[in-house]
Design a protein around this motif. Sequence first.
Motif, mmCIF file in Angstrom:
data_model
loop_
_atom_site.group_PDB
_atom_site.id
_atom_site.type_symbol
_atom_site.label_atom_id
_atom_site.label_comp_id
_atom_site.label_asym_id
_atom_site.label_seq_id
_atom_site.Cartn_x
_atom_site.Cartn_y
_atom_site.Cartn_z
ATOM 1 N N THR A 126 5.555 -5.696 9.167
ATOM 2 C CA THR A 126 5.487 -4.755 8.054
ATOM 3 C C THR A 126 6.878 -4.316 7.623
ATOM 4 O OG1 THR A 126 3.351 -3.941 8.862
ATOM 5 C CG2 THR A 126 4.498 -2.576 7.260
ATOM 6 N N MET A 127 7.028 -4.177 6.307
ATOM 7 C CA MET A 127 8.242 -3.638 5.712
ATOM 8 C C MET A 127 7.879 -2.340 5.004
ATOM 9 S SD MET A 127 10.818 -5.552 3.028
ATOM 10 C CE MET A 127 9.547 -5.796 1.771
ATOM 11 N N TYR A 128 8.830 -1.422 4.916
ATOM 12 C CA TYR A 128 8.565 -0.107 4.339
ATOM 13 C C TYR A 128 9.601 0.232 3.270
ATOM 14 C CZ TYR A 128 5.967 0.248 8.722
ATOM 15 O OH TYR A 128 5.128 0.013 9.774
ATOM 16 N N LEU A 129 9.202 1.142 2.403
ATOM 17 C CA LEU A 129 10.137 1.754 1.471
ATOM 18 C C LEU A 129 9.847 3.246 1.450
ATOM 19 C CD1 LEU A 129 12.441 1.169 -0.560
ATOM 20 C CD2 LEU A 129 10.703 1.237 -2.363
ATOM 21 N N SER A 156 0.859 -1.187 0.000
ATOM 22 C CA SER A 156 0.000 0.000 0.000
ATOM 23 C C SER A 156 0.890 1.228 0.000
ATOM 24 C CB SER A 156 -0.919 0.004 1.227
ATOM 25 O OG SER A 156 -0.163 0.040 2.423
ATOM 26 N N GLY A 157 0.281 2.378 -0.274
ATOM 27 C CA GLY A 157 1.011 3.635 -0.191
ATOM 28 C C GLY A 157 1.401 4.250 -1.516
ATOM 29 N N GLY A 158 1.112 3.560 -2.610
ATOM 30 C CA GLY A 158 1.429 4.128 -3.901
ATOM 31 C C GLY A 158 0.509 5.295 -4.240
ATOM 32 N N GLY A 159 0.851 5.991 -5.322
ATOM 33 C CA GLY A 159 0.023 7.111 -5.741
ATOM 34 C C GLY A 159 0.737 7.989 -6.735
ATOM 35 N N LEU A 160 0.171 9.166 -6.935
ATOM 36 C CA LEU A 160 0.717 10.152 -7.860
ATOM 37 C C LEU A 160 1.404 11.251 -7.057
ATOM 38 C CD1 LEU A 160 0.924 11.464 -10.701
ATOM 39 C CD2 LEU A 160 -1.331 12.473 -10.268
ATOM 40 N N VAL A 161 2.626 11.572 -7.440
ATOM 41 C CA VAL A 161 3.386 12.603 -6.737
ATOM 42 C C VAL A 161 4.205 13.384 -7.747
ATOM 43 C CG1 VAL A 161 5.343 11.044 -6.300
ATOM 44 C CG2 VAL A 161 4.937 12.986 -4.764
ATOM 45 N N GLN A 162 4.469 14.631 -7.438
ATOM 46 C CA GLN A 162 5.295 15.451 -8.317
ATOM 47 C C GLN A 162 6.774 15.132 -8.112
ATOM 48 O OE1 GLN A 162 4.197 19.563 -7.551
ATOM 49 N NE2 GLN A 162 2.792 19.542 -9.301
ATOM 50 N N ALA A 163 7.556 15.386 -9.130
ATOM 51 C CA ALA A 163 9.003 15.181 -9.027
ATOM 52 C C ALA A 163 9.545 15.978 -7.839
ATOM 53 C CB ALA A 163 9.679 15.619 -10.318
ATOM 54 N N GLY A 164 10.447 15.331 -7.104
ATOM 55 C CA GLY A 164 10.985 15.941 -5.896
ATOM 56 C C GLY A 164 10.225 15.590 -4.635
ATOM 57 N N GLY A 165 9.058 14.993 -4.793
ATOM 58 C CA GLY A 165 8.233 14.639 -3.650
ATOM 59 C C GLY A 165 8.619 13.313 -3.028
ATOM 60 N N SER A 166 7.810 12.902 -2.055
ATOM 61 C CA SER A 166 8.099 11.681 -1.301
ATOM 62 C C SER A 166 6.858 10.809 -1.184
ATOM 63 C CB SER A 166 8.578 12.029 0.111
ATOM 64 O OG SER A 166 9.781 12.770 0.083
ATOM 65 N N LEU A 167 7.090 9.525 -1.050
ATOM 66 C CA LEU A 167 6.052 8.551 -0.750
ATOM 67 C C LEU A 167 6.642 7.489 0.159
ATOM 68 C CD1 LEU A 167 4.271 7.779 -4.164
ATOM 69 C CD2 LEU A 167 3.240 8.896 -2.190
ATOM 70 N N ARG A 168 5.795 6.876 0.970
ATOM 71 C CA ARG A 168 6.234 5.738 1.761
ATOM 72 C C ARG A 168 5.341 4.544 1.435
ATOM 73 N NH1 ARG A 168 6.662 4.492 8.255
ATOM 74 N NH2 ARG A 168 4.380 4.335 8.068
ATOM 75 N N LEU A 169 5.959 3.504 0.939
ATOM 76 C CA LEU A 169 5.237 2.269 0.658
ATOM 77 C C LEU A 169 5.300 1.353 1.878
ATOM 78 C CD1 LEU A 169 6.495 1.475 -2.956
ATOM 79 C CD2 LEU A 169 4.629 2.971 -2.225
ATOM 80 N N SER A 170 4.227 0.631 2.083
ATOM 81 C CA SER A 170 4.176 -0.357 3.158
ATOM 82 C C SER A 170 3.908 -1.729 2.570
ATOM 83 C CB SER A 170 3.074 -0.008 4.163
ATOM 84 O OG SER A 170 3.323 1.221 4.789
ATOM 85 N N CYS A 171 4.405 -2.743 3.236
ATOM 86 C CA CYS A 171 4.191 -4.132 2.821
ATOM 87 C C CYS A 171 3.794 -4.904 4.077
ATOM 88 C CB CYS A 171 5.461 -4.697 2.217
ATOM 89 S SG CYS A 171 5.386 -6.446 1.788
ATOM 90 N N ALA A 172 2.528 -5.231 4.171
ATOM 91 C CA ALA A 172 2.011 -5.923 5.347
ATOM 92 C C ALA A 172 2.013 -7.427 5.113
ATOM 93 C CB ALA A 172 0.597 -5.434 5.654
ATOM 94 N N ALA A 173 2.551 -8.157 6.066
ATOM 95 C CA ALA A 173 2.645 -9.607 5.950
ATOM 96 C C ALA A 173 1.612 -10.285 6.846
ATOM 97 C CB ALA A 173 4.037 -10.073 6.335
ATOM 98 N N SER A 174 1.127 -11.419 6.378
ATOM 99 C CA SER A 174 0.185 -12.209 7.170
ATOM 100 C C SER A 174 0.443 -13.698 6.939
ATOM 101 C CB SER A 174 -1.254 -11.851 6.816
ATOM 102 O OG SER A 174 -1.511 -12.123 5.447
ATOM 103 N N ARG A 175 -0.193 -14.532 7.727
ATOM 104 C CA ARG A 175 -0.111 -15.995 7.696
ATOM 105 C C ARG A 175 1.146 -16.531 8.350
ATOM 106 N NH1 ARG A 175 -2.553 -18.250 1.962
ATOM 107 N NH2 ARG A 175 -4.609 -17.307 2.155
ATOM 108 N N HIS A 176 2.249 -15.813 8.250
ATOM 109 C CA HIS A 176 3.484 -16.214 8.900
ATOM 110 C C HIS A 176 4.204 -14.971 9.393
ATOM 111 C CE1 HIS A 176 3.617 -20.512 7.918
ATOM 112 N NE2 HIS A 176 3.065 -20.178 6.774
ATOM 113 N N PRO A 177 4.979 -15.087 10.473
ATOM 114 C CA PRO A 177 5.710 -13.917 10.964
ATOM 115 C C PRO A 177 6.724 -13.425 9.944
ATOM 116 C CG PRO A 177 5.658 -15.662 12.612
ATOM 117 C CD PRO A 177 5.132 -16.251 11.360
ATOM 118 N N PHE A 178 6.656 -12.160 9.627
ATOM 119 C CA PHE A 178 7.586 -11.603 8.642
ATOM 120 C C PHE A 178 9.019 -11.624 9.151
ATOM 121 C CE2 PHE A 178 8.417 -9.800 4.738
ATOM 122 C CZ PHE A 178 9.149 -8.620 4.828
ATOM 123 N N SER A 179 9.184 -11.728 10.476
ATOM 124 C CA SER A 179 10.518 -11.788 11.054
ATOM 125 C C SER A 179 11.297 -13.016 10.608
ATOM 126 C CB SER A 179 10.423 -11.771 12.582
ATOM 127 O OG SER A 179 9.622 -12.852 13.043
#
Length: 122
Positions: free
Chosen positions: A78-81, A7-30
């Motif tokens: 959860t993992m982030y970018l 999640s976290g994608g979208g439209l942004v202008q050049a120079g801007g920022s976004l943070r993507l998230s990656c949520a894990a389930s069924r097994h511990p992401f660790s």
Amino acid sequence: QVQLVESGGGLVQAGGSLRLSCAASRHPFSSYAGGWFRRAPGKERDFVASINLSGSSSYYADSVKGRFTISRDNAKNTMYLQMNSLKPEDTAVYYCAAGFIPTTSETAYRSWGQGTQVTVSS
């Protein structure tokens, strides 16, 4: 097998920022190393960043080094970018992945999310 949802994608202008998230389930992401990949229009899927199980070590593609930061919160499964100073050439569908080793090779990852679109306008 761990299930991943970006999640976290979208439209942004050049120079801007976004943070993507990656949520894990069924097994511990660790239990998994994590990776982010992206596929630009008309191109193959490319490596972006990877992180080890504890989050103490990360690796980046040269094209994003110094602008993107990969991180994880194992307590939240959860993992982030974090993407800063975005450029039009960062436009792509971004995928998160889980595997047993942090690597640049997509074939080493066992589970993939469905992808989230990031569009950077000039």
